[in-house]
Design a protein around this motif. Structure first.
Motif, mmCIF file in Angstrom:
data_model
loop_
_atom_site.group_PDB
_atom_site.id
_atom_site.type_symbol
_atom_site.label_atom_id
_atom_site.label_comp_id
_atom_site.label_asym_id
_atom_site.label_seq_id
_atom_site.Cartn_x
_atom_site.Cartn_y
_atom_site.Cartn_z
ATOM 1 N N ASP A 85 0.826 -1.201 0.000
ATOM 2 C CA ASP A 85 0.000 0.000 0.000
ATOM 3 C C ASP A 85 0.864 1.257 0.000
ATOM 4 O OD1 ASP A 85 -2.253 -1.537 -0.002
ATOM 5 O OD2 ASP A 85 -2.610 -1.397 2.164
ATOM 6 N N ARG A 86 1.914 1.220 0.836
ATOM 7 C CA ARG A 86 2.824 2.378 0.869
ATOM 8 C C ARG A 86 3.501 2.571 -0.476
ATOM 9 N NH1 ARG A 86 4.335 0.356 6.035
ATOM 10 N NH2 ARG A 86 6.242 -0.528 5.112
ATOM 11 N N ALA A 87 3.950 1.450 -1.062
ATOM 12 C CA ALA A 87 4.610 1.530 -2.372
ATOM 13 C C ALA A 87 3.647 2.057 -3.424
ATOM 14 C CB ALA A 87 5.144 0.155 -2.769
ATOM 15 N N ALA A 88 2.385 1.554 -3.364
ATOM 16 C CA ALA A 88 1.387 2.016 -4.320
ATOM 17 C C ALA A 88 1.091 3.502 -4.125
ATOM 18 C CB ALA A 88 0.104 1.200 -4.175
ATOM 19 N N ALA A 89 0.975 3.907 -2.843
ATOM 20 C CA ALA A 89 0.726 5.320 -2.543
ATOM 21 C C ALA A 89 1.891 6.184 -3.007
ATOM 22 C CB ALA A 89 0.485 5.501 -1.043
ATOM 23 N N LYS A 90 3.111 5.699 -2.770
ATOM 24 C CA LYS A 90 4.297 6.437 -3.198
ATOM 25 C C LYS A 90 4.344 6.539 -4.711
ATOM 26 C CE LYS A 90 9.350 6.501 -2.823
ATOM 27 N NZ LYS A 90 10.533 5.789 -2.311
ATOM 28 N N ALA A 91 4.056 5.394 -5.374
ATOM 29 C CA ALA A 91 4.061 5.395 -6.837
ATOM 30 C C ALA A 91 2.999 6.345 -7.375
ATOM 31 C CB ALA A 91 3.827 3.979 -7.354
ATOM 32 N N ALA A 92 1.814 6.320 -6.734
ATOM 33 C CA ALA A 92 0.738 7.216 -7.159
ATOM 34 C C ALA A 92 1.131 8.675 -6.947
ATOM 35 C CB ALA A 92 -0.544 6.898 -6.397
ATOM 36 N N ALA A 93 1.759 8.942 -5.783
ATOM 37 C CA ALA A 93 2.202 10.310 -5.490
ATOM 38 C C ALA A 93 3.267 10.754 -6.485
ATOM 39 C CB ALA A 93 2.738 10.384 -4.062
ATOM 40 N N GLU A 94 4.210 9.851 -6.789
ATOM 41 C CA GLU A 94 5.256 10.179 -7.749
ATOM 42 C C GLU A 94 4.671 10.396 -9.143
ATOM 43 O OE1 GLU A 94 7.960 6.950 -7.420
ATOM 44 O OE2 GLU A 94 8.995 7.763 -5.657
ATOM 45 N N LYS A 95 3.704 9.548 -9.491
ATOM 46 C CA LYS A 95 3.049 9.701 -10.791
ATOM 47 C C LYS A 95 2.306 11.025 -10.863
ATOM 48 C CE LYS A 95 -0.158 7.361 -13.922
ATOM 49 N NZ LYS A 95 -1.058 6.186 -14.089
ATOM 50 N N LYS A 96 1.610 11.346 -9.749
ATOM 51 C CA LYS A 96 0.886 12.616 -9.702
ATOM 52 C C LYS A 96 1.849 13.787 -9.763
ATOM 53 C CE LYS A 96 -2.476 15.176 -6.914
ATOM 54 N NZ LYS A 96 -3.277 15.167 -5.664
ATOM 55 N N ALA A 97 2.965 13.674 -9.016
ATOM 56 C CA ALA A 97 3.967 14.748 -9.024
ATOM 57 C C ALA A 97 4.574 14.901 -10.411
ATOM 58 C CB ALA A 97 5.055 14.450 -7.992
ATOM 59 N N ALA A 98 4.848 13.750 -11.057
ATOM 60 C CA ALA A 98 5.417 13.792 -12.406
ATOM 61 C C ALA A 98 4.428 14.419 -13.379
ATOM 62 C CB ALA A 98 5.790 12.383 -12.856
#
Length: 269
Positions: A85-98
């Motif tokens: 979940d943390r990895a998914a949240a981080k990936a989502a946050a990174e994707k959103k930031a990107a």
């Protein structure tokens, strides 16, 4: 004298005899395994009870081990799920930031492109305005009027007629170049007093006479509306004014109608 004990079937054995026989019988049973056979069920029961206890203990231990394993596996699964979940949240946050960075970069690129386009448009507009200004013509004296017309006759002029026009102007009034050009004469002009002659960008010439002062020199470039001197009453005059001529050449005698010349270049006179 001893009397032997009768042993007939109708004579009951004595108590001692019965007790001895009982003891011998027990010994015999023990010897022959009868006692062991009789004792076996009790031993078996004890062994079964002990076996049941051991089995229960083993089952309890196994059950405890199973619970611990299940809890451990559940904890690992929970930790892995949380990590996922943390990895998914981080990936989502990174994707959103990107995506946000990309959007921002695209917005900045578009803004820069618009700004560059606007700057270029302003430059073009400024160049066009300057080109128009440089090619524009203005009256030699702002807010004035023609007091003496072109080719007006009279004894005041040696040729018998006026070779230019006079603009009403008090002494010291600003006189400007009517267009873009280069100064070819600047100084005493005889009957014209202090005069300036300018070769215009279209190849024609303009002349400004009777000036009280001259503010340009030969070879200098001038632009429309640029002050070149001040009006006055030098030379052959009856009062202060500006004598203005339009010519095809730099010298006297090549004059053309100055009003038509100015109107032909868009000046309202």
């Amino acid at each position: 004298m001893a009397f032997p004990r009768a042993t007939g079937k109708h004579r009951r054995p004595s108590r001692l005899t019965r007790k001895g026989a009982g003891a011998v019988g027990v010994a015999a049973l023990a010897t022959t395994g009868v006692v062991g056979t009789l004792a076996a069920p009790a031993l078996a029961a004890d062994n079964a009870a002990e076996s049941t206890t051991v089995e229960k203990t083993a089952l309890n231990e196994a059950a405890s081990m199973d619970v611990a394993v299940v809890q451990h596996i559940a904890a690992q699964a929970g930790a892995q799920e949380e990590a996922a979940d943390r990895a998914a949240a981080k990936a989502a946050a990174e994707k959103k930031a990107a995506a946000e960075a990309k959007r921002k970069a695209e917005a900045e690129r578009k803004a820069a492109a618009r700004a560059a386009k606007e700057r270029e448009a302003k430059k073009r507009a400024a160049r066009e305005a300057e080109r128009k200004r440089l090619n524009a013509y203005v009256a030699p004296v702002s807010g004035s009027y023609v007091s003496t017309g072109y080719q007006t006759g009279g004894a005041l002029w040696s040729s018998g007629s006026h070779s230019g026009v006079d603009f009403h102007a008090a002494s010291g009034t600003s006189v400007v170049s009517v267009g873009r050009g280069t100064v070819v004469e600047a100084g005493d002009g005889g009957a014209y007093g202090n005069q300036i002659v300018i070769r215009m960008s279209d190849g024609t010439y303009t002349q400004y006479g009777h000036l009280s002062s001259i503010g340009v020199s030969v070879g200098q470039s001038v632009t429309p509306g640029q002050q070149i001197g001040l009006s006055g009453a030098t030379g052959n005059v009856t009062g202060p004014h500006l004598h203005f001529e339009a010519r095809t050449g730099p010298d006297y005698g090549s004059d053309i109608d100055p009003v038509a010349y100015l109107r032909g270049h868009g000046v309202d006179v």
